[in-house]
Structure formats: structure tokens, C-alpha cells
Motif scaffolding. Structure first.
Motif, PDB file in Angstrom:
ATOM      1  N   GLY A 207      43.439  37.370 104.637  1.00 13.83           N
ATOM      2  CA  GLY A 207      43.833  38.794 105.173  1.00 13.83           C
ATOM      3  C   GLY A 207      45.198  39.195 105.044  1.00 13.83           C
ATOM      4  O   GLY A 207      46.126  38.447 105.094  1.00 13.83           O
ATOM      5  N   ALA A 208      45.496  40.784 104.923  1.00 19.51           N
ATOM      6  CA  ALA A 208      46.697  41.075 104.829  1.00 19.51           C
ATOM      7  C   ALA A 208      47.203  41.565 106.138  1.00 19.51           C
ATOM      8  O   ALA A 208      46.692  41.851 107.139  1.00 19.51           O
ATOM      9  CB  ALA A 208      46.688  42.185 103.763  1.00 19.51           C
ATOM     10  N   ARG A 209      48.613  41.795 106.046  1.00 16.48           N
ATOM     11  CA  ARG A 209      49.404  42.389 106.999  1.00 16.48           C
ATOM     12  C   ARG A 209      49.411  41.918 108.345  1.00 16.48           C
ATOM     13  O   ARG A 209      48.702  42.229 109.266  1.00 16.48           O
ATOM     14  CB  ARG A 209      49.138  44.021 106.969  1.00 16.48           C
ATOM     15  CG  ARG A 209      49.958  44.833 106.175  1.00 16.48           C
ATOM     16  CD  ARG A 209      49.519  46.064 106.035  1.00 16.48           C
ATOM     17  NE  ARG A 209      48.173  46.388 105.735  1.00 16.48           N
ATOM     18  CZ  ARG A 209      47.614  46.421 104.605  1.00 16.48           C
ATOM     19  NH1 ARG A 209      48.493  46.249 103.527  1.00 16.48           N
ATOM     20  NH2 ARG A 209      46.144  46.312 104.438  1.00 16.48           N
ATOM     21  N   PRO A 210      50.108  40.747 108.955  1.00 17.73           N
ATOM     22  CA  PRO A 210      50.530  39.832 107.685  1.00 17.73           C
ATOM     23  C   PRO A 210      49.575  38.824 106.997  1.00 17.73           C
ATOM     24  O   PRO A 210      48.561  38.628 107.708  1.00 17.73           O
ATOM     25  CB  PRO A 210      51.550  39.133 108.793  1.00 17.73           C
ATOM     26  CG  PRO A 210      50.908  38.979 109.933  1.00 17.73           C
ATOM     27  CD  PRO A 210      50.000  40.162 110.077  1.00 17.73           C
ATOM     28  N   GLY A 211      50.036  38.268 105.954  1.00 12.94           N
ATOM     29  CA  GLY A 211      49.207  37.252 105.185  1.00 12.94           C
ATOM     30  C   GLY A 211      48.508  36.197 106.066  1.00 12.94           C
ATOM     31  O   GLY A 211      49.649  35.557 106.632  1.00 12.94           O
ATOM     32  N   ARG A 212      47.385  35.844 105.944  1.00 11.41           N
ATOM     33  CA  ARG A 212      46.996  34.733 106.934  1.00 11.41           C
ATOM     34  C   ARG A 212      45.644  34.276 106.489  1.00 11.41           C
ATOM     35  O   ARG A 212      44.917  34.964 105.716  1.00 11.41           O
ATOM     36  CB  ARG A 212      47.033  35.098 108.263  1.00 11.41           C
ATOM     37  CG  ARG A 212      46.201  36.111 108.643  1.00 11.41           C
ATOM     38  CD  ARG A 212      46.449  36.962 109.912  1.00 11.41           C
ATOM     39  NE  ARG A 212      45.468  38.004 110.575  1.00 11.41           N
ATOM     40  CZ  ARG A 212      44.925  39.073 110.029  1.00 11.41           C
ATOM     41  NH1 ARG A 212      45.463  39.309 108.371  1.00 11.41           N
ATOM     42  NH2 ARG A 212      44.141  39.754 110.334  1.00 11.41           N
ATOM     43  N   ILE A 213      45.155  33.058 106.880  1.00 14.63           N
ATOM     44  CA  ILE A 213      44.131  32.533 106.394  1.00 14.63           C
ATOM     45  C   ILE A 213      43.054  32.787 107.398  1.00 14.63           C
ATOM     46  O   ILE A 213      43.126  32.568 108.531  1.00 14.63           O
ATOM     47  CB  ILE A 213      44.027  31.017 106.096  1.00 14.63           C
ATOM     48  CG1 ILE A 213      44.775  30.563 105.042  1.00 14.63           C
ATOM     49  CG2 ILE A 213      42.624  30.574 105.699  1.00 14.63           C
ATOM     50  CD1 ILE A 213      45.230  29.001 104.877  1.00 14.63           C
ATOM     51  N   LEU A 214      42.067  33.723 106.978  1.00 10.95           N
ATOM     52  CA  LEU A 214      40.945  34.283 107.839  1.00 10.95           C
ATOM     53  C   LEU A 214      39.971  33.157 108.101  1.00 10.95           C
ATOM     54  O   LEU A 214      39.267  33.053 109.144  1.00 10.95           O
ATOM     55  CB  LEU A 214      40.299  35.558 107.580  1.00 10.95           C
ATOM     56  CG  LEU A 214      41.446  36.613 107.570  1.00 10.95           C
ATOM     57  CD1 LEU A 214      40.677  37.742 106.756  1.00 10.95           C
ATOM     58  CD2 LEU A 214      41.766  37.112 108.963  1.00 10.95           C
ATOM     59  N   GLN A 215      39.307  32.628 106.886  1.00  7.59           N
ATOM     60  CA  GLN A 215      38.051  31.656 106.905  1.00  7.59           C
ATOM     61  C   GLN A 215      38.160  30.758 105.732  1.00  7.59           C
ATOM     62  O   GLN A 215      38.892  30.826 104.849  1.00  7.59           O
ATOM     63  CB  GLN A 215      36.877  32.415 106.756  1.00  7.59           C
ATOM     64  CG  GLN A 215      36.354  33.096 107.848  1.00  7.59           C
ATOM     65  CD  GLN A 215      34.811  33.452 108.023  1.00  7.59           C
ATOM     66  OE1 GLN A 215      34.115  32.725 107.383  1.00  7.59           O
ATOM     67  NE2 GLN A 215      34.719  34.577 108.347  1.00  7.59           N
TER      68      GLN A 215
END
Ligand code: ADP
Length: 252
Positions: A207-215
């Protein structure tokens, strides 16, 4: 999961000089020989993560470790969306480039170049110039150039995004066949949910803003995967699951 992954990404963040927080607190482990895709909206930091794994840029915080080898392998294959071939050079000379940079003579390198070209189905095109090739063939040359150093890790940044659907599906199949015979570790960035489900053992949805791992979604369907898998209810169900995860990310 084994106790010693090939790549251990822990609490990685990246802030660019402009102040953009491209990635925040990304942690994951990439197992040796696995096929992992990164999917997510534009700007969520997929390329940034790939470039950090390749060592082209450094994290601003956290660490990317290589527990099995202690250091990052010297030869990491990187394939971009644009084939980036030298237009004035024959296919053979384009694929020779990484070996030339490593100081190998063309005579010594030639068997390896021809082997890499054969693996992507272009053995008969060594003497051709890029302008004589289709988009799909140019991408195959780009893959051969990444393979010629026999890298343990192949990083692919939307490699087939500019190709038509038919060519893309063919290259997806060829890539899977190569992966299963060569046993490299592949990290594959794509915008396509379908492509990620078709190819991968694992999908990291970002996911964005900030970039991260969601699943972190496991695609535990057996290989080889062919048309029957693409057209199965199981495939559709898995695509829906990844799309839903992406949708959640857009809302977040
Ligand atoms: P993705 O590959 O998911 O589209 P990127 O990793 O290219 O995302 O970019 C993540 C964020 O970092 C975006 O907001 C982008 O504008 C920014 N960014 C990427 N590269 C740079 C750079 N060299 N300098 C400044 N900002 C950058």
C-alpha cells in the motif's frame, strides 16, 4: 519457513532527498529459490524496494541482510520494463555486455552467450540487430543478458508490462519454465493481479503513503501452471483475494 532465508529485510524505510517517505517499516524474508511478486499501486515503493535489494540505493533505516552468503551476491540479474538494448549492437553483443564488463573476452564468453540465448529461445538471432526484433523478442534478449552471468537472484521490475497480452502470457510461461529448471530466486514487480497469481508462490501486497507491506499471500497451487490453472475457479478466487487486499490498501 527455514531458519535462514536468502534475504532478510528488517524494518526498512526509505526517505528520498526530496523528503518523500517512499517506504516505511518493511520487513519480510525471501526464501532461497522462491518466486515472490510485489503488487501495489503506483508509487507504493515497489521499485525502491527492488533497487535496495540490488544494492543500487541504500535504506534510510533498517537493514537488508543475506544470511546465507553474509554479503549481497555480486551477480544479481535485473530486468526492467524497457529492454534497454544497445540499438547499434547485435543481439550477441548486447548479451555479452555484463561479461565484457567483467573482463571476459568474446571468445571465452560466446558459449555462455549462446547458452543464455538458447534458454530464451533466440539461438537463431545472435547476429540480428534489435530493430529486427519484436517487442517480446527484445524482452527475451534483455532476460538473456540478465541470465548470462548465472545470477542466483533475478529482480524483475514490470518486465512484461509493455507487451501485448498474448506475448506476455507466453513470456510468463517461459519464465516459469526457466525458474523451475534454474532454481533462482525471483522477485517480480507487476501491476497485474492476474500475472502475480499465475507466477508466484507468494505475493506481497503493498500500500502507498507510506509504502508498506499490507498482506503476504501464499499461492500454493502446484507447478507447472498452465492454461487450466489460468481458467480455473481456484485462480479466479485467488485473484479476487489479491484484488480485495489491494482495495483495502487503497482505502487505508
Ligand atoms: P512504485 O515502483 O511502486 O511505482 P517507486 O519505488 O518508484 O514506486 O516510488 C515510491 C515513491 O518514491 C514515489 O512517491 C516516488 O515518486 C518516489 N521516488 C522514487 N524514486 C525517487 C527518487 N529518485 N527521488 C525522489 N523520489 C523518488
Amino acid at each position: 519457513m527455514s531458519s535462514s532465508p536468502l534475504i532478510d529485510i528488517s524494518s526498512v524505510a526509505k526517505t528520498y532527498g526530496s523528503g518523500t517517505l517512499a517506504l516505511s517499516n518493511v520487513s519480510t524474508r525471501i526464501e532461497q529459490g522462491s518466486f515472490v511478486s510485489l503488487v501495489g499501486p503506483s508509487g507504493c515503493g515497489k521499485s525502491t524496494l527492488l533497487r535496495m535489494i540490488a544494492g543500487l540505493i541504500d535504506p534510510s533505516a533498517g537493514a537488508i541482510d543475506w544470511p546465507q552468503t553474509q554479503t549481497r551476491p555480486k551477480d544479481i540479474g535485473f530486468v526492467f520494463q524497457d529492454a534497454t538494448l544497445m540499438p547499434w549492437a547485435r543481439v550477441l553483443d548486447n548479451v555479452y555486455l555484463p561479461l565484457k564488463l567483467a573482463g571476459l573476452s568474446l571468445k571465452k564468453a560466446e558459449p555462455r552467450i549462446m547458452d543464455a540465448l538458447a534458454r530464451v529461445g533466440l539461438a537463431d538471432f545472435a547476429k540480428a540487430f534489435p530493430r529486427e526484433l519484436s517487442g517480446g523478442m527484445k524482452m527475451r534478449v534483455s532476460i538473456a543478458r540478465a541470465l548470462v552471468t548465472e545470477p542466483p537472484v533475478l529482480l524483475m521490475d514490470e518486465p512484461f508490462a509493455a507487451l501485448d497480452e498474448f506475448t506476455r502470457e507466453k513470456l510468463d510461461d517461459d519464465l516459469l519454465a526457466l525458474w523451475s529448471s534454474q532454481k533462482w530466486t525471483v522477485i517480480f514487480v507487476t501491476h497485474s493481479v492476474y500475472e502475480s497469481v499465475y507466477l508466484s508462490e507468494r505475493i506481497l501486497v503493498m500500500g502507498a503513503r507510506p509504502g508498506r507491506i499490507l498482506q503476504d499471500i501464499a499461492i500454493d497451487a502446484p507447478y507447472p501452471r498452465g492454461r487450466a490453472f489460468r481458467e480455473s475457479p481456484d485462480f479466479i478466487r485467488r485473484c479476487a483475494q489479491v484484488s480485495a487486499a489491494l482495495g483495502e490498501g487503497m482505502k487505508a
